[in-house]
Design a protein around this motif. Structure first.
Motif, PDB file in Angstrom:
ATOM      1  N   VAL A  10       0.844  -1.206   0.000  1.00 19.58           N
ATOM      2  CA  VAL A  10       0.000   0.000   0.000  1.00 19.58           C
ATOM      3  C   VAL A  10       0.870   1.245   0.000  1.00 19.58           C
ATOM      4  CG1 VAL A  10      -1.632   1.347   1.384  1.00 19.58           C
ATOM      5  CG2 VAL A  10      -2.017  -1.100   1.030  1.00 19.58           C
ATOM      6  N   ALA A  11       1.923   1.249   0.795  1.00 22.44           N
ATOM      7  CA  ALA A  11       2.817   2.411   0.846  1.00 22.44           C
ATOM      8  C   ALA A  11       3.475   2.649  -0.511  1.00 22.44           C
ATOM      9  CB  ALA A  11       3.881   2.205   1.923  1.00 22.44           C
ATOM     10  N   GLU A  12       3.890   1.579  -1.164  1.00 22.94           N
ATOM     11  CA  GLU A  12       4.526   1.712  -2.477  1.00 22.94           C
ATOM     12  C   GLU A  12       3.531   2.242  -3.516  1.00 22.94           C
ATOM     13  OE1 GLU A  12       6.577  -1.065  -5.910  1.00 22.94           O
ATOM     14  OE2 GLU A  12       6.501  -1.826  -3.858  1.00 22.94           O
ATOM     15  N   LEU A  13       2.313   1.694  -3.514  1.00 20.07           N
ATOM     16  CA  LEU A  13       1.286   2.160  -4.452  1.00 20.07           C
ATOM     17  C   LEU A  13       0.896   3.616  -4.177  1.00 20.07           C
ATOM     18  CD1 LEU A  13      -0.983  -1.016  -4.627  1.00 20.07           C
ATOM     19  CD2 LEU A  13       0.346  -0.018  -6.505  1.00 20.07           C
ATOM     20  N   THR A  14       0.810   3.974  -2.904  1.00 26.00           N
ATOM     21  CA  THR A  14       0.483   5.360  -2.545  1.00 26.00           C
ATOM     22  C   THR A  14       1.535   6.311  -3.097  1.00 26.00           C
ATOM     23  OG1 THR A  14      -0.606   4.610  -0.524  1.00 26.00           O
ATOM     24  CG2 THR A  14       0.040   6.923  -0.611  1.00 26.00           C
ATOM     25  N   GLU A  15       2.796   5.951  -2.959  1.00 28.95           N
ATOM     26  CA  GLU A  15       3.886   6.782  -3.477  1.00 28.95           C
ATOM     27  C   GLU A  15       3.809   6.879  -5.000  1.00 28.95           C
ATOM     28  OE1 GLU A  15       6.810   9.353  -3.937  1.00 28.95           O
ATOM     29  OE2 GLU A  15       5.849   8.830  -2.046  1.00 28.95           O
ATOM     30  N   GLN A  16       3.463   5.786  -5.665  1.00 32.52           N
ATOM     31  CA  GLN A  16       3.340   5.823  -7.127  1.00 32.52           C
ATOM     32  C   GLN A  16       2.196   6.725  -7.557  1.00 32.52           C
ATOM     33  OE1 GLN A  16       3.284   1.522  -7.938  1.00 32.52           O
ATOM     34  NE2 GLN A  16       5.131   1.851  -9.171  1.00 32.52           N
ATOM     35  N   PHE A  17       1.073   6.694  -6.851  1.00 36.97           N
ATOM     36  CA  PHE A  17      -0.042   7.594  -7.166  1.00 36.97           C
ATOM     37  C   PHE A  17       0.379   9.051  -6.974  1.00 36.97           C
ATOM     38  CE2 PHE A  17      -3.151   4.032  -6.686  1.00 36.97           C
ATOM     39  CZ  PHE A  17      -3.866   4.246  -7.858  1.00 36.97           C
ATOM     40  N   ARG A  18       1.103   9.332  -5.908  1.00 31.85           N
ATOM     41  CA  ARG A  18       1.507  10.712  -5.611  1.00 31.85           C
ATOM     42  C   ARG A  18       2.544  11.234  -6.595  1.00 31.85           C
ATOM     43  NH1 ARG A  18       1.716   9.934   0.900  1.00 31.85           N
ATOM     44  NH2 ARG A  18      -0.486  10.306   1.263  1.00 31.85           N
ATOM     45  N   SER A  19       3.447  10.378  -7.060  1.00 22.91           N
ATOM     46  CA  SER A  19       4.536  10.838  -7.926  1.00 22.91           C
ATOM     47  C   SER A  19       4.183  10.788  -9.413  1.00 22.91           C
ATOM     48  CB  SER A  19       5.795  10.009  -7.671  1.00 22.91           C
ATOM     49  OG  SER A  19       5.575   8.653  -8.028  1.00 22.91           O
ATOM     50  N   SER A  20       3.006  10.292  -9.752  1.00 23.10           N
ATOM     51  CA  SER A  20       2.617  10.163 -11.154  1.00 23.10           C
ATOM     52  C   SER A  20       1.790  11.360 -11.618  1.00 23.10           C
ATOM     53  CB  SER A  20       1.791   8.893 -11.356  1.00 23.10           C
ATOM     54  OG  SER A  20       2.535   7.761 -11.007  1.00 23.10           O
ATOM     55  N   ASN A  21       1.972  11.711 -12.894  1.00 21.89           N
ATOM     56  CA  ASN A  21       1.122  12.736 -13.510  1.00 21.89           C
ATOM     57  C   ASN A  21      -0.265  12.170 -13.790  1.00 21.89           C
ATOM     58  OD1 ASN A  21       3.398  14.316 -13.607  1.00 21.89           O
ATOM     59  ND2 ASN A  21       3.790  13.936 -15.761  1.00 21.89           N
ATOM     60  N   ALA A  22      -0.281  10.877 -14.118  1.00 23.57           N
ATOM     61  CA  ALA A  22      -1.541  10.219 -14.461  1.00 23.57           C
ATOM     62  C   ALA A  22      -1.470   8.759 -14.036  1.00 23.57           C
ATOM     63  CB  ALA A  22      -1.809  10.314 -15.961  1.00 23.57           C
ATOM     64  N   ALA A  23      -2.637   8.204 -13.806  1.00 22.96           N
ATOM     65  CA  ALA A  23      -2.753   6.774 -13.532  1.00 22.96           C
ATOM     66  C   ALA A  23      -3.961   6.275 -14.308  1.00 22.96           C
ATOM     67  CB  ALA A  23      -2.927   6.518 -12.041  1.00 22.96           C
ATOM     68  N   VAL A  24      -3.744   5.239 -15.117  1.00 20.01           N
ATOM     69  CA  VAL A  24      -4.806   4.697 -15.953  1.00 20.01           C
ATOM     70  C   VAL A  24      -5.109   3.278 -15.486  1.00 20.01           C
ATOM     71  CG1 VAL A  24      -5.559   4.223 -18.309  1.00 20.01           C
ATOM     72  CG2 VAL A  24      -3.907   6.045 -17.887  1.00 20.01           C
ATOM     73  N   LEU A  25      -6.368   3.029 -15.140  1.00 23.76           N
ATOM     74  CA  LEU A  25      -6.783   1.703 -14.703  1.00 23.76           C
ATOM     75  C   LEU A  25      -7.291   0.924 -15.908  1.00 23.76           C
ATOM     76  CD1 LEU A  25      -6.759   3.338 -12.024  1.00 23.76           C
ATOM     77  CD2 LEU A  25      -8.556   1.822 -11.251  1.00 23.76           C
ATOM     78  N   THR A  26      -6.808  -0.301 -16.028  1.00 25.17           N
ATOM     79  CA  THR A  26      -7.200  -1.151 -17.151  1.00 25.17           C
ATOM     80  C   THR A  26      -7.616  -2.522 -16.649  1.00 25.17           C
ATOM     81  OG1 THR A  26      -4.974  -2.015 -17.491  1.00 25.17           O
ATOM     82  CG2 THR A  26      -5.544  -0.008 -18.685  1.00 25.17           C
ATOM     83  N   GLU A  27      -8.376  -3.217 -17.479  1.00 29.02           N
ATOM     84  CA  GLU A  27      -8.687  -4.616 -17.227  1.00 29.02           C
ATOM     85  C   GLU A  27      -7.896  -5.414 -18.251  1.00 29.02           C
ATOM     86  OE1 GLU A  27     -12.459  -7.613 -17.559  1.00 29.02           O
ATOM     87  OE2 GLU A  27     -12.804  -5.633 -16.678  1.00 29.02           O
ATOM     88  N   TYR A  28      -7.138  -6.370 -17.785  1.00 32.00           N
ATOM     89  CA  TYR A  28      -6.221  -7.108 -18.644  1.00 32.00           C
ATOM     90  C   TYR A  28      -6.643  -8.547 -18.860  1.00 32.00           C
ATOM     91  CZ  TYR A  28      -4.565  -9.032 -14.261  1.00 32.00           C
ATOM     92  OH  TYR A  28      -4.498  -9.667 -13.054  1.00 32.00           O
ATOM     93  N   ARG A  29      -7.849  -8.910 -18.482  1.00 33.12           N
ATOM     94  CA  ARG A  29      -8.320 -10.299 -18.565  1.00 33.12           C
ATOM     95  C   ARG A  29      -8.180 -10.818 -19.996  1.00 33.12           C
ATOM     96  NH1 ARG A  29     -14.085 -10.636 -16.564  1.00 33.12           N
ATOM     97  NH2 ARG A  29     -13.006 -10.169 -14.632  1.00 33.12           N
ATOM     98  N   GLY A  30      -7.533 -11.981 -20.124  1.00 33.04           N
ATOM     99  CA  GLY A  30      -7.373 -12.603 -21.427  1.00 33.04           C
ATOM    100  C   GLY A  30      -6.059 -12.298 -22.117  1.00 33.04           C
ATOM    101  N   LEU A  31      -5.244 -11.413 -21.542  1.00 36.91           N
ATOM    102  CA  LEU A  31      -3.941 -11.105 -22.143  1.00 36.91           C
ATOM    103  C   LEU A  31      -2.892 -12.088 -21.639  1.00 36.91           C
ATOM    104  CD1 LEU A  31      -3.840  -7.202 -21.882  1.00 36.91           C
ATOM    105  CD2 LEU A  31      -4.335  -8.583 -23.894  1.00 36.91           C
ATOM    106  N   THR A  32      -2.010 -12.478 -22.524  1.00 35.95           N
ATOM    107  CA  THR A  32      -0.933 -13.385 -22.140  1.00 35.95           C
ATOM    108  C   THR A  32       0.210 -12.591 -21.517  1.00 35.95           C
ATOM    109  OG1 THR A  32       0.190 -13.191 -24.263  1.00 35.95           O
ATOM    110  CG2 THR A  32      -1.503 -14.901 -24.082  1.00 35.95           C
ATOM    111  N   VAL A  33       1.141 -13.292 -20.921  1.00 33.14           N
ATOM    112  CA  VAL A  33       2.312 -12.648 -20.330  1.00 33.14           C
ATOM    113  C   VAL A  33       3.112 -11.929 -21.413  1.00 33.14           C
ATOM    114  CG1 VAL A  33       4.486 -13.071 -19.116  1.00 33.14           C
ATOM    115  CG2 VAL A  33       2.414 -14.266 -18.404  1.00 33.14           C
ATOM    116  N   ALA A  34       3.219 -12.542 -22.580  1.00 33.97           N
ATOM    117  CA  ALA A  34       3.948 -11.909 -23.694  1.00 33.97           C
ATOM    118  C   ALA A  34       3.253 -10.624 -24.130  1.00 33.97           C
ATOM    119  CB  ALA A  34       4.061 -12.872 -24.864  1.00 33.97           C
ATOM    120  N   GLN A  35       1.925 -10.627 -24.169  1.00 30.80           N
ATOM    121  CA  GLN A  35       1.194  -9.418 -24.545  1.00 30.80           C
ATOM    122  C   GLN A  35       1.363  -8.319 -23.502  1.00 30.80           C
ATOM    123  OE1 GLN A  35      -2.616 -11.376 -25.054  1.00 30.80           O
ATOM    124  NE2 GLN A  35      -2.547 -11.041 -27.281  1.00 30.80           N
TER     125      GLN A  35
END
Length: 187
Positions: A10-35
Motif C-alpha cells: 500500500v505504501a509503495e502504491l500510494t507513493e506511485q499515485f503521488r509521484s505520477s502525472n496520471a494513472a490509468v486503470l485497465t482490465e487485462y483479462r485474457g492477455l498473455t504474459v507476452a502481450q
C-alpha cells in the motif's frame, strides 16, 4: 504474517499515485504474459504498468487523496502509472487496445482530476507536447516573418521608386535633345 507485506505494498502504491502525472486503470483479462510485456514496451519509458490487487490499490489511492476511482476497482485490474507525457502513454494504450481487444481501459486520473475511458481516448487523439510546441513556435515565427515583411515593404517601395527616378534622370540626361519615351507618349 501478511500484514507487513500488505502495508508495504500500500505504501509503495500510494507513493506511485503521488509521484505520477496520471494513472490509468485497465482490465487485462485474457492477455498473455507476452502481450503484457509488449504493452509495457508500448507505454514507453515514462510509464510503469503493474498488475495490482483491487483492495490494496483502492486503499493506496484513497491515501494519496484520489477518491474518484473507487468504482473502477472491480475485476482484474492493472494500473499504468505515468510520470512523463500522459498523451504518449495514452496513445500507447489506445494503439495496444486496438490490436488486443482484451485490454479494456476503465478510466483513471490525470493531475488529480478523474477521467473516464472516453476522455483518455480523447487524450490519446491529441498530438504530443513536442508537436504542439512546434506548431506554436511555427505560428510565432510566421507572425514575426509577416511583421518583418510589413515593416520592410515601405522601404522596398522607396528603393524601387528611387531607382526608377534615377533611371529616368539618367535617360533624360543621356538623350538631352530627344524626349524620353514616356514623355513622347504623354504628348
Amino acid at each position: 504474517m501478511a500484514r507487513p507485506d500488505k502495508a508495504a505494498a500500500v505504501a509503495e502504491l500510494t507513493e506511485q499515485f503521488r509521484s505520477s502525472n496520471a494513472a490509468v486503470l485497465t482490465e487485462y483479462r485474457g492477455l498473455t504474459v507476452a502481450q503484457l510485456k509488449e504493452l509495457r514496451r508500448s507505454l514507453g519509458a515514462n510509464a510503469q504498468y503493474a498488475v495490482v490487487k483491487n483492495t490494496l490499490t483502492k486503499i493506496a489511492a484513497n491515501e494519496a487523496g484520489i477518491n474518484t476511482l473507487d468504482d473502477l476497482f472491480a475485476g482484474p485490474t492493472a494500473v499504468a502509472f505515468v510520470t512523463g507525457d500522459p498523451v504518449e502513454s495514452a496513445k500507447g494504450l489506445r494503439d495496444f487496445a486496438k490490436d488486443n481487444p482484451n485490454l479494456v481501459i476503465k478510466g483513471g486520473v490525470l493531475d488529480g482530476k478523474a477521467l473516464s475511458a472516453d476522455e483518455f481516448k480523447k487524450l490519446a487523439d491529441l498530438e504530443s507536447r513536442e508537436v504542439l510546441l512546434a506548431k506554436v513556435a511555427g505560428g510565432i515565427k510566421a507572425s514575426m516573418a509577416k511583421a518583418a515583411a510589413t515593416f520592410q515593404a515601405p522601404l522596398s517601395e522607396f528603393v524601387r521608386t528611387a531607382d526608377a527616378l534615377r533611371a529616368k534622370r539618367e535617360a533624360e540626361q543621356g538623350g538631352a535633345g530627344t524626349p524620353a519615351p514616356a514623355e513622347a507618349d504623354a504628348e
